[in-house]
Scaffold this motif. Structure first.
Motif, short mmCIF file in Angstrom:
data_model
loop_
_atom_site.label_atom_id
_atom_site.label_comp_id
_atom_site.label_asym_id
_atom_site.label_seq_id
_atom_site.Cartn_x
_atom_site.Cartn_y
_atom_site.Cartn_z
N SER A 17 0.89 -1.36 0.17
CA SER A 17 -0.08 -0.13 0.06
C SER A 17 0.87 1.33 -0.02
O SER A 17 1.96 1.27 0.91
CB SER A 17 -0.80 -0.12 1.21
N THR A 18 0.51 2.33 -0.72
CA THR A 18 1.38 3.51 -0.81
C THR A 18 1.29 4.32 0.47
O THR A 18 2.34 4.87 0.85
CB THR A 18 1.14 4.38 -1.83
N GLN A 42 -0.77 -2.41 -6.12
CA GLN A 42 -0.68 -2.70 -4.50
C GLN A 42 -1.47 -4.09 -4.28
O GLN A 42 -2.39 -4.43 -4.86
CB GLN A 42 -1.64 -1.57 -4.04
N ARG A 46 -5.48 -0.21 0.64
CA ARG A 46 -6.34 0.20 1.54
C ARG A 46 -7.43 1.13 1.23
O ARG A 46 -7.02 2.28 0.82
CB ARG A 46 -5.55 0.60 3.00
N GLY A 47 -8.71 0.98 1.64
CA GLY A 47 -9.82 2.00 1.53
C GLY A 47 -10.14 2.51 2.82
O GLY A 47 -9.91 2.02 3.74
N GLN A 48 -11.15 3.13 2.73
CA GLN A 48 -11.99 3.75 4.01
C GLN A 48 -12.69 2.63 4.88
O GLN A 48 -13.05 1.50 4.10
CB GLN A 48 -13.13 4.76 3.76
N TRP A 53 -8.79 -1.62 -1.43
CA TRP A 53 -8.82 -0.95 -2.78
C TRP A 53 -8.10 -1.90 -4.18
O TRP A 53 -6.96 -1.93 -3.98
CB TRP A 53 -8.22 0.30 -2.66
N ASP A 107 -15.13 10.88 -1.65
CA ASP A 107 -15.38 10.24 -2.90
C ASP A 107 -15.30 10.91 -4.08
O ASP A 107 -16.29 11.99 -4.26
CB ASP A 107 -16.25 9.22 -2.79
N LYS A 114 -18.33 6.10 -9.27
CA LYS A 114 -17.04 6.42 -8.59
C LYS A 114 -15.78 6.40 -9.35
O LYS A 114 -15.45 5.40 -9.88
CB LYS A 114 -16.87 5.42 -7.02
N GLY A 117 -11.07 7.20 -4.98
CA GLY A 117 -11.21 7.07 -3.48
C GLY A 117 -10.04 8.15 -2.95
O GLY A 117 -8.82 7.80 -3.49
N ILE A 118 -10.14 8.19 -1.76
CA ILE A 118 -9.29 8.88 -1.00
C ILE A 118 -9.02 8.69 0.48
O ILE A 118 -10.19 8.65 1.02
CB ILE A 118 -9.52 10.58 -1.00
N ILE A 136 -4.64 8.39 -2.49
CA ILE A 136 -5.30 8.76 -3.79
C ILE A 136 -5.38 7.41 -4.68
O ILE A 136 -4.32 7.22 -5.33
CB ILE A 136 -4.78 9.98 -4.43
C1 BTN Z 1 -11.69 4.62 -0.55
O1 BTN Z 1 -12.52 5.30 -1.20
O2 BTN Z 1 -12.28 3.87 0.27
C2 BTN Z 1 -10.44 4.99 -0.25
C3 BTN Z 1 -9.45 4.50 -1.34
C4 BTN Z 1 -8.16 4.97 -1.11
C5 BTN Z 1 -7.16 4.21 -2.10
C6 BTN Z 1 -5.78 4.60 -2.40
S1 BTN Z 1 -4.83 3.96 -3.52
C7 BTN Z 1 -3.35 4.88 -3.03
C8 BTN Z 1 -3.81 4.87 -1.59
N1 BTN Z 1 -2.86 3.59 -0.84
C9 BTN Z 1 -3.85 2.89 -0.15
O3 BTN Z 1 -3.49 1.77 0.14
N2 BTN Z 1 -4.95 3.45 -0.28
C10 BTN Z 1 -4.99 4.57 -1.03
#
Ligand code: BTN
Length: 250
Positions: A17-18, A42, A46-48, A53, A107, A114, A117-118, A136
């Motif tokens: 994951s970045t 990746q 990881r997402g919210q 993700w 989002d 969509k 995601g952030i 991002i």
């Molecule tokens: C979401 O909408 O749930 C957020 C998603 C965020 C994904 C980005 S990809 C780059 C960065 N590294 C991760 O592990 N997650 C974020």
């Protein structure tokens, strides 16, 4: 690793994951503001809210940017989210894509789908933020998505042709730098006004929502000064909700 005018870009073929890699680098060396970690793939994006993700190898923008918003008070942290959301939305719009909006809290949508995601992870020092890792994930050239992804779309699907990923990266960084400057310069009201302008479905129409007490109809009125979603009930009363306290039902 490469140097841009603003900061260092750490580029990897593959990472878990970045956001995690940025935190890992921060433990071993002092990292300047606007440093970037990016990757082509990746293995554990990881997402919210603990979600993952997914992103096809080499197709999309997967990046994390380091900010040091140490003048921003903890209770104003939604300002970072607003600045980043506006930056990503503007970068997408700059390719001639219409219907770009921000679905609260951060989002990025094209109409009802969509596109980005952030995930922002803050560290806190006393009453202010110390650093923020801004992750991002922006769907750029991917043309097929796994069926369980929540209504995804890519910029290429929208435009009908592929786009240069590096150009997208440059535009995201340009807009992010500008919007972040506004935040640091105290333009909270301007950021909130722009965010309201871009809010998904903030159209005074009634929509269906669900909270702990059950389903109800309301319109989206905006966000309050701590970043909660403000809904207006048909009788005119307002209710404010934090993340995951309310669900949009259609
Ligand atoms: C979401 O909408 O749930 C957020 C998603 C965020 C994904 C980005 S990809 C780059 C960065 N590294 C991760 O592990 N997650 C974020």
């Amino acid at each position: 690793m490469s140097e841009s005018a603003e900061a260092t870009v750490y580029e990897y073929k593959e990472l878990s994951s970045t956001n995690s890699q940025m935190r890992h680098l921060m433990k071993s060396e002092p990292m300047e503001e606007l440093s970037v970690v990016m990757t082509h793939y990746q293995t554990a994006g990881r997402g919210q809210a603990g979600n993952g993700w997914e992103s096809e190898r080499g197709m999309n923008l997967l990046m994390s940017v380091l900010l040091h918003p140490c003048t921003i008070e903890v209770h104003k942290q939604f300002g970072v989210s607003q600045a980043v959301s506006l930056a990503v939305a503007e970068a997408v719009r700059s390719f001639g894509i219409n219907g770009v909006c921000v679905k609260w809290p951060n989002d990025i949508y094209i109409d009802d789908k969509k596109v980005a995601g952030i995930l922002i992870e803050h560290s806190i020092m006393g009453a202010t933020l110390a650093d923020s890792v801004v992750g991002i994930g922006l769907n750029v050239n991917q043309l097929r998505f796994v069926s369980n992804a929540p209504n995804p779309v890519s910029m290429a699907q929208q435009l009908g042709h592929p786009i240069d990923l590096f150009e997208v990266f440059e535009r995201v960084m340009t807009h992010l730098t500008q919007q972040y400057e506004r935040l640091l310069n105290g333009d909270e009201h301007g950021l909130t006004a722009d965010y309201h302008q871009l809010m998904w479905r903030a159209d005074s129409q009634l929509h269906r929502f669900k909270d702990d007490a059950g389903e109800f109809d309301a319109s989206i009125a905006g966000v309050d000064d701590i970043g909660r979603l403000v809904l207006m009930l048909p009788g005119g009363d307002h209710r404010a909700y934090g993340f995951k306290e309310v669900a949009y039902m259609g």
